[in-house]
Each structure stands twice: as C-alpha cells, then as structure tokens.
Write a protein that holds these residues in place. Structure first.
Motif, PDB file in Angstrom:
ATOM      1  N   THR A 284     -40.753  17.425  14.395  1.00  6.78           N
ATOM      2  CA  THR A 284     -40.021  16.467  13.515  1.00  6.78           C
ATOM      3  C   THR A 284     -41.171  15.440  12.769  1.00  6.78           C
ATOM      4  O   THR A 284     -41.252  15.419  11.867  1.00  6.78           O
ATOM      5  CB  THR A 284     -38.876  15.748  13.927  1.00  6.78           C
ATOM      6  OG1 THR A 284     -38.253  16.499  14.944  1.00  6.78           O
ATOM      7  CG2 THR A 284     -37.957  15.521  12.961  1.00  6.78           C
TER       8      THR A 284
ATOM      9  N   SER B   9     -44.007  17.345  11.085  1.00  2.48           N
ATOM     10  CA  SER B   9     -43.684  18.116   9.691  1.00  2.48           C
ATOM     11  C   SER B   9     -43.352  17.058   8.824  1.00  2.48           C
ATOM     12  O   SER B   9     -43.519  17.230   7.661  1.00  2.48           O
ATOM     13  CB  SER B   9     -42.248  18.815  10.065  1.00  2.48           C
ATOM     14  OG  SER B   9     -41.233  18.194  10.399  1.00  2.48           O
TER      15      SER B   9
ATOM     16  N   VAL C 255     -43.750  19.200   5.410  1.00  2.00           N
ATOM     17  CA  VAL C 255     -43.048  20.422   5.450  1.00  2.00           C
ATOM     18  C   VAL C 255     -41.433  19.820   5.295  1.00  2.00           C
ATOM     19  O   VAL C 255     -41.120  19.073   6.231  1.00  2.00           O
ATOM     20  CB  VAL C 255     -43.296  20.936   6.883  1.00  2.00           C
ATOM     21  CG1 VAL C 255     -42.349  22.353   6.887  1.00  2.00           C
ATOM     22  CG2 VAL C 255     -44.880  21.284   6.969  1.00  2.00           C
ATOM     23  N   GLY C 256     -40.694  20.408   4.635  1.00  2.00           N
ATOM     24  CA  GLY C 256     -39.477  20.230   4.475  1.00  2.00           C
ATOM     25  C   GLY C 256     -38.399  20.182   5.599  1.00  2.00           C
ATOM     26  O   GLY C 256     -37.846  19.120   6.224  1.00  2.00           O
ATOM     27  N   LEU C 257     -38.532  21.318   6.376  1.00  2.00           N
ATOM     28  CA  LEU C 257     -37.717  21.618   7.547  1.00  2.00           C
ATOM     29  C   LEU C 257     -38.651  21.871   8.618  1.00  2.00           C
ATOM     30  O   LEU C 257     -39.578  22.724   8.839  1.00  2.00           O
ATOM     31  CB  LEU C 257     -36.854  22.963   7.332  1.00  2.00           C
ATOM     32  CG  LEU C 257     -35.684  22.615   6.776  1.00  2.00           C
ATOM     33  CD1 LEU C 257     -34.850  24.040   6.168  1.00  2.00           C
ATOM     34  CD2 LEU C 257     -34.521  21.829   7.232  1.00  2.00           C
TER      35      LEU C 257
ATOM     36  N   VAL D 266     -38.321  23.487  11.339  1.00  2.00           N
ATOM     37  CA  VAL D 266     -38.291  24.787  11.710  1.00  2.00           C
ATOM     38  C   VAL D 266     -39.403  25.793  11.042  1.00  2.00           C
ATOM     39  O   VAL D 266     -40.017  26.764  11.671  1.00  2.00           O
ATOM     40  CB  VAL D 266     -36.894  25.490  11.629  1.00  2.00           C
ATOM     41  CG1 VAL D 266     -36.387  25.651  10.428  1.00  2.00           C
ATOM     42  CG2 VAL D 266     -37.089  27.037  12.546  1.00  2.00           C
ATOM     43  N   ASN D 267     -39.627  25.347   9.911  1.00  2.00           N
ATOM     44  CA  ASN D 267     -40.715  26.252   9.095  1.00  2.00           C
ATOM     45  C   ASN D 267     -41.867  25.776   9.584  1.00  2.00           C
ATOM     46  O   ASN D 267     -42.855  26.858   9.684  1.00  2.00           O
ATOM     47  CB  ASN D 267     -40.672  25.584   7.433  1.00  2.00           C
ATOM     48  CG  ASN D 267     -39.256  26.024   6.913  1.00  2.00           C
ATOM     49  OD1 ASN D 267     -38.845  27.090   7.156  1.00  2.00           O
ATOM     50  ND2 ASN D 267     -39.005  25.440   5.597  1.00  2.00           N
ATOM     51  N   LEU D 268     -42.274  24.556  10.221  1.00  7.58           N
ATOM     52  CA  LEU D 268     -43.565  24.480  10.747  1.00  7.58           C
ATOM     53  C   LEU D 268     -43.668  25.163  11.980  1.00  7.58           C
ATOM     54  O   LEU D 268     -44.651  25.805  12.263  1.00  7.58           O
ATOM     55  CB  LEU D 268     -43.582  23.090  11.145  1.00  7.58           C
ATOM     56  CG  LEU D 268     -44.884  22.472  11.543  1.00  7.58           C
ATOM     57  CD1 LEU D 268     -46.018  22.795  10.537  1.00  7.58           C
ATOM     58  CD2 LEU D 268     -44.887  21.288  12.054  1.00  7.58           C
TER      59      LEU D 268
ATOM     60  N   TYR E  64     -42.277  28.018  12.412  1.00 10.82           N
ATOM     61  CA  TYR E  64     -42.626  29.834  11.826  1.00 10.82           C
ATOM     62  C   TYR E  64     -44.173  29.727  11.522  1.00 10.82           C
ATOM     63  O   TYR E  64     -44.815  30.699  11.791  1.00 10.82           O
ATOM     64  CB  TYR E  64     -41.824  30.082  10.816  1.00 10.82           C
ATOM     65  CG  TYR E  64     -40.292  29.996  11.076  1.00 10.82           C
ATOM     66  CD1 TYR E  64     -39.250  29.861  10.248  1.00 10.82           C
ATOM     67  CD2 TYR E  64     -39.876  30.648  12.470  1.00 10.82           C
ATOM     68  CE1 TYR E  64     -37.926  30.020  10.848  1.00 10.82           C
ATOM     69  CE2 TYR E  64     -38.690  30.957  12.736  1.00 10.82           C
ATOM     70  CZ  TYR E  64     -37.691  30.662  11.852  1.00 10.82           C
ATOM     71  OH  TYR E  64     -36.310  30.646  12.319  1.00 10.82           O
ATOM     72  N   PHE E  65     -44.508  28.621  10.834  1.00  4.66           N
ATOM     73  CA  PHE E  65     -45.895  28.739  10.230  1.00  4.66           C
ATOM     74  C   PHE E  65     -46.663  28.746  11.334  1.00  4.66           C
ATOM     75  O   PHE E  65     -47.982  29.903  11.443  1.00  4.66           O
ATOM     76  CB  PHE E  65     -46.181  27.763   9.383  1.00  4.66           C
ATOM     77  CG  PHE E  65     -47.519  27.450   8.904  1.00  4.66           C
ATOM     78  CD1 PHE E  65     -48.422  26.386   9.295  1.00  4.66           C
ATOM     79  CD2 PHE E  65     -48.003  28.339   8.042  1.00  4.66           C
ATOM     80  CE1 PHE E  65     -49.502  26.266   8.875  1.00  4.66           C
ATOM     81  CE2 PHE E  65     -49.368  28.267   7.489  1.00  4.66           C
ATOM     82  CZ  PHE E  65     -50.176  27.301   7.900  1.00  4.66           C
TER      83      PHE E  65
END
Lengths: 233, 117
Positions: B55, B58, B63-65, B67-69, B71-72
């Motif tokens: 958290t 990100s 990074v907005g969410l 979880v996107n981080l 994945y990235f």
C-alpha cells in the motif's frame, strides 16, 4: 604448403562424388574434407562406401557451424591454407590455384571468389542480387573495403584467418559478417573474379521469408561488430 | 487483506520453499537459479504478511490500486526471468555446437586410425 578444401554439404549426396572426383583430377595437391551437416539423405553412407574424407555432424548446425568445423579441423591438422568450396557444385575447382595465389604472394590473408567482377556465368536470381548489393554497400561504408560478392561461399584463408574463424564464426548467414570481422583484426581481404556454375541438383537452403530475416540479422550483426574490440596484427 | 488468503498464500510459499530445498539436495536445479526462486518466495511471503508495504509503495509511486502494482511487478518479473532464460539458452547452444563439432572431428580421427591398421 598444406592446403585443405572445406566442403560443407547438406543433402548433397548427388553432387559430392562428382565434386570429389573433379578435385582429385583437377587439383590433386589439395586435401579435402567434406563437412556433412547432419544430412538426412544417404550422404553419410556414401562417404563411408567410397572412402571419402568426411566430418559427420550429428546435429544440423547450419552453414556457419559446419564451415567452422572445417576451420577447426584445418587448425588442428596444421594446414597453411583452407579453401571453402560449396558441396552443391557451384564452385569450379579450376579456380583453386588462382584463389590461393594472393595468399602465396602475401598480398592478402583472405581471398573471395567473386562472380560479379567479370559478370560471367551464373549470376543468381533477382532477389538475391538485391540482398548482395545491399551488403556490399554496407561493408564498404563501414570498413572502407570494396567487396563485390559478400555472400560468396568460395573463399580462401591463410593460417591467421583459420585461427580467427576457429575461435569465432557467425552461426546465421555468416558470409558478410565474417568479412567485416576480419577487418576488425586488420586482416587483408581481396577478391578475384570467378565464374560459378548453377547448382547441379537439389535445393538452396535459403528460401521463402528467410531472405528478409537474413538481411535484417546480418545488417545488425555487422553494425554491432563495429563496436567490438579491435586488435592489430 | 483477509486472514484466509494470508494463510493460504503463506502455506503455498512454504511448501514451494520446501520443494526447492528438496530438488537442490537432489541436484536437479542449479544453485544460482534456486536462489532466485527462494528470493521470490520470501518476497511473496513478506508482502503477504505485511501488505502495508504494498500500500505504501503504491501510494509513493502514484499507482491507484495496490493490486495493480502487484500485477505490474509480477509481469515485470516474468519478463526479466524469461529474458535471462533466453540468454542462458544461447550460451548452452554455443556449447552444444562446440561439442558437435569436436565429436565429428574425433570420429573422423578414429575412423582414419582404424583404416591405417
């Protein structure tokens, strides 16, 4: 003077006997070694039956790997000169003495038999000529050396070049890149005019979309080679 | 993060680490590659136990969410590993070429010796 003819061959069983006979009659002072690049035809049996001197590669390595095997063999057996002669019969053994002459005269370290100096005999198809032209221009731009037939497989090498090629020889479409490699080591490259025959039988190994990959890959390789370390003689 | 998924992922990672040690003992994987996978295992373990790290990271990266981080970073890691494999493969291919060439010369030598006898 120990002279070796390196004959790379992939599925050229139909051409080999004739070629070896030609060599034995037209150029008996030359040793030869056939490099069988994992042929799927009866090349291996043929060499065994007729007692031809051959190196049988158990994996197909391509023209680069196969020819390099010949150079390693030449270095191992202490040859002074090694000449590449295609297994498809396109290169006429009558030129052997001519092609090694500049090496004997110490005018050059590496001699290429070019079909485009005199423009006689088989000149090859349109697309290939375009590719060949492209490489010729790149080479002259980068190394200052004027080559008319950068893709010719008819070439003669002295001891220094034999050693260089044993250490490193390009895997994919090696002819143009190997020339610029030699320039990196300040070795002298020369051309003599030859007349080539049309391949007697069988198929060329460069077909379909490969020419496009060929041009891109070799261009990149030549450019990158310019940044490799240079050494004098 | 729900406690259920924390436990589930932690158990998986620990099982995976045991497996790596197991095949390391049996010499079925090279040490340097094993270390990479052990490192990744520990990384996942730490991020599972302390999701605040993600958290925080990100937020810092914008990074907005979170979880996107995840994945990235996951995709990035995959690319790096795949690239390393292609390099390793190229090296192996060179070794095979050399071996093939020397075997051919060796066989020729043996054959010509036999003929002389």
């Amino acid at each position: 003077m120990k002279k070796l003819i390196i004959i790379p061959a992939y599925n050229e069983a139909d051409n080999l006997i004739g070629l070896v006979n030609e060599i034995c009659t037209k150029a008996p002072s030359y040793d030869y070694v056939i490099v069988n690049d994992g042929s799927k035809d009866n090349t291996a049996q043929l060499c065994q039956e007729k007692g031809l001197n051959a190196l049988h590669l158990h994996n197909n390595l391509g023209i680069g790997g196969a020819v390099q095997t010949g150079y390693i063999y030449a270095q191992m057996y202490d040859y002074d000169i090694a000449i590449q002669l295609d297994g498809d019969g396109q290169h006429d053994p009558i030129y052997l003495d001519k092609i090694i002459q500049p090496i004997l005269d110490n005018q050059a370290d590496f001699v290429i038999g070019s079909r485009y100096i005199d423009k006689e005999g088989f000149q090859s198809s349109g697309i290939r000529r375009l590719g060949i032209n492209w490489f010729n221009r790149i080479i002259i731009k980068l190394t200052g050396i004027h080559i008319t037939d950068a893709t010719s497989g008819f070439r003669a090498a002295n001891r220094e070049v034999i050693k260089r090629f044993s250490d490193y020889y390009p895997i994919d479409y090696p002819e143009p890149e190997s020339i610029t490699d030699l320039c990196r080591f300040n070795l002298r490259v020369m051309e003599i005019p030859v007349t080539m025959r049309e391949r007697q039988s069988g198929q060329s190994s460069i077909r379909f979309l490969k020419p496009i990959y060929y041009m891109m890959k070799v261009t990149l390789a030549i450019l990158i080679a310019q940044f490799k370390p240079r050494e004098g003689k | 993060m729900a406690i259920g998924i924390k436990i589930f992922v932690s158990v998986l990672v620990l099982l995976f680490l045991c497996y790596i040690i197991h095949i390391l003992k049996k010499d079925r994987i090279e040490f340097k590659y094993a270390f990479v996978w052990i490192g990744i295992g520990f990384l996942i373990l730490i991020l599972t136990i302390f999701p605040q790290i993600l958290t925080g990271l990100s937020n810092f990266l914008g990074v907005g969410l979170p979880v996107n981080l995840v994945y990235f970073l996951g995709i990035l890691l995959n690319l790096v590993i795949t690239f390393a494999i292609t390099k390793s493969y190229s090296k192996m291919k060179k070794n095979i070429y050399r071996n093939t060439q020397y075997i051919a010369i060796l066989e020729n030598h043996i054959l010509s010796d036999q003929v002389k006898e």
